[in-house]
Write an enzyme that holds these catalytic residues in place. Structure first.
Site, short mmCIF file in Angstrom:
data_model
loop_
_atom_site.label_atom_id
_atom_site.label_comp_id
_atom_site.label_asym_id
_atom_site.label_seq_id
_atom_site.Cartn_x
_atom_site.Cartn_y
_atom_site.Cartn_z
CG ASN A 10 -1.84 1.09 1.33
OD1 ASN A 10 -1.47 2.22 1.02
ND2 ASN A 10 -3.06 0.84 1.75
CG HIS A 13 1.05 6.19 4.84
ND1 HIS A 13 0.16 7.19 5.17
CD2 HIS A 13 0.48 5.03 5.26
CE1 HIS A 13 -0.89 6.67 5.79
NE2 HIS A 13 -0.71 5.35 5.85
CG HIS A 46 -7.80 4.02 1.41
ND1 HIS A 46 -7.86 3.86 2.77
CD2 HIS A 46 -9.05 4.37 1.02
CE1 HIS A 46 -9.10 4.10 3.18
NE2 HIS A 46 -9.84 4.41 2.14
NE ARG A 48 -8.99 8.41 4.87
CZ ARG A 48 -9.30 7.60 5.90
NH1 ARG A 48 -8.64 6.46 6.06
NH2 ARG A 48 -10.24 7.92 6.73
NE ARG A 52 -7.14 11.30 6.00
CZ ARG A 52 -7.61 10.75 7.13
NH1 ARG A 52 -6.83 9.97 7.85
NH2 ARG A 52 -8.82 11.00 7.54
CD GLU A 73 -7.24 -0.10 1.44
OE1 GLU A 73 -7.42 0.91 2.12
OE2 GLU A 73 -6.28 -0.84 1.57
CB THR A 104 -9.29 1.73 7.72
OG1 THR A 104 -8.84 2.40 6.55
CG2 THR A 104 -10.67 1.15 7.48
CD GLU A 154 -7.21 -6.05 3.35
OE1 GLU A 154 -7.51 -5.64 2.21
OE2 GLU A 154 -6.38 -5.47 4.09
CG HIS A 191 -5.29 -1.79 9.46
ND1 HIS A 191 -4.84 -1.19 10.61
CD2 HIS A 191 -5.82 -0.78 8.71
CE1 HIS A 191 -5.11 0.10 10.56
NE2 HIS A 191 -5.69 0.38 9.42
N1 PXP Z 1 -5.85 -3.03 4.34
C1 PXP Z 1 -6.81 -2.08 4.43
C2 PXP Z 1 -8.20 -2.43 4.06
C3 PXP Z 1 -6.49 -0.77 4.84
O1 PXP Z 1 -7.47 0.16 4.94
C4 PXP Z 1 -5.15 -0.46 5.11
C5 PXP Z 1 -4.77 0.94 5.50
O2 PXP Z 1 -5.09 1.81 4.47
C6 PXP Z 1 -4.19 -1.49 4.99
C7 PXP Z 1 -4.57 -2.76 4.62
C8 PXP Z 1 -2.74 -1.23 5.25
O3 PXP Z 1 -2.57 -0.98 6.61
P1 PXP Z 1 -1.16 -0.50 7.14
O4 PXP Z 1 -0.87 0.80 6.49
O5 PXP Z 1 -1.35 -0.42 8.61
O6 PXP Z 1 -0.16 -1.56 6.73
#
Ligand code: PXP
Length: 241
Positions: A10, A13, A46, A48, A52, A73, A104, A154, A191
């Site tokens: 992901n 960031h 993602h 949003r 952001r 996402e 999330t 998931e 997550h």
């Molecule tokens: N899976 C989902 C559905 C999420 O919303 C997120 C965070 O955007 C992640 C995985 C990744 O989580 P993390 O950034 O804590 O690894």
């Protein structure tokens, strides 16, 4: 048969850092390319509601730049679903979203939002996009995901990530995986996973995809993005040879 375990990175960031100055760097698309070269099986982004980090233009660029698989996402909102219909990523993961949350928090309540989520899943099916629902490892939610025709779930690993020493948190993920698979669902997880806590989750038989973001991008500050991806991949392959 145990499916192969995929790592989706992901890259949100990377965009968070860019948005700190609202400029052009670091570029999440460049990050996606690096992750793919370092062994990621797919890229997750993602979009949003408050934009952001990832922007609409990033999603459009990712949809042509990603050579592995793109997992979009988003919340089950019309504007997000319309974008998914336009770009047709390999996968859409539907998540709950509250504007004030830092990240999330908790999975979707599929049981209480059957109509809205069933409509979203149907729209994705018509567009030829796989749908995955981000849920807690709760049997009622897993059954509801199956009932509305999702392709995958998931499982939210946040509780495990906060309490990795409580065996019940890992057992809930293992039981949820088994139930999901027995209902014919593909099972993903994510997550709060890091290079330090991912091993036991990766070892759960039946999970086929992990989505990891914040810890990889954080670690990249010190060791570089490619190395951060390789470290996680390495731990995953030790857990699931
Ligand atoms: N899976 C989902 C559905 C999420 O919303 C997120 C965070 O955007 C992640 C995985 C990744 O989580 P993390 O950034 O804590 O690894």
């Amino acid at each position: 048969m145990t499916p192969r375990l995929r790592l989706f990175v992901n890259i949100d960031h990377v965009a968070t850092l860019r948005q700190a100055r609202r400029g052009h760097e670091p570029d999440p698309i460049e990050a996606a390319r690096l992750c793919e070269h370092a062994g990621a099986d797919g890229i997750t982004a993602h979009l949003r509601e408050d934009r952001r980090h990832i922007q609409d233009a990033d999603i459009l660029r990712l949809s042509s730049a990603v050579t592995t698989a793109l997992n979009l996402e988003c919340a089950a909102l019309d504007e997000m679903l319309a974008l998914a219909e336009q770009i047709r990523p390999q996968e859409v993961t539907l998540v709950p979203e509250r504007r004030m949350e830092v990240t999330t928090e908790g999975g979707l309540d599929v049981v209480r939002n059957v109509t809205e989520l069933a409509d979203a899943v149907t729209r994705m099916k018509r567009a030829g996009v796989r749908s995955s629902l981000f849920i807690d490892p709760d049997p009622a939610q897993i059954q509801a995901a199956r009932d509305i025709g999702a392709d995958a779930i998931e499982l939210h690993t946040g509780t495990y990530a906060h309490h990795p020493d409580d065996p019940a948190t890992l057992a809930a993920l293992a039981d949820g995986t088994q139930l999901g698979r027995s209902l014919g669902l593909a099972v993903h997880a994510g997550h709060g996973l890091t290079v330090y806590n991912v091993g036991p989750v990766a070892a759960i038989d039946g999970i086929e995809e992990l989505n990891i973001g914040h810890s990889i991008v954080s670690r990249a500050v010190f060791v570089g993005l490619a190395e951060a991806v390789r470290e996680v991949r390495h731990v995953m392959s030790l857990a699931r040879p």
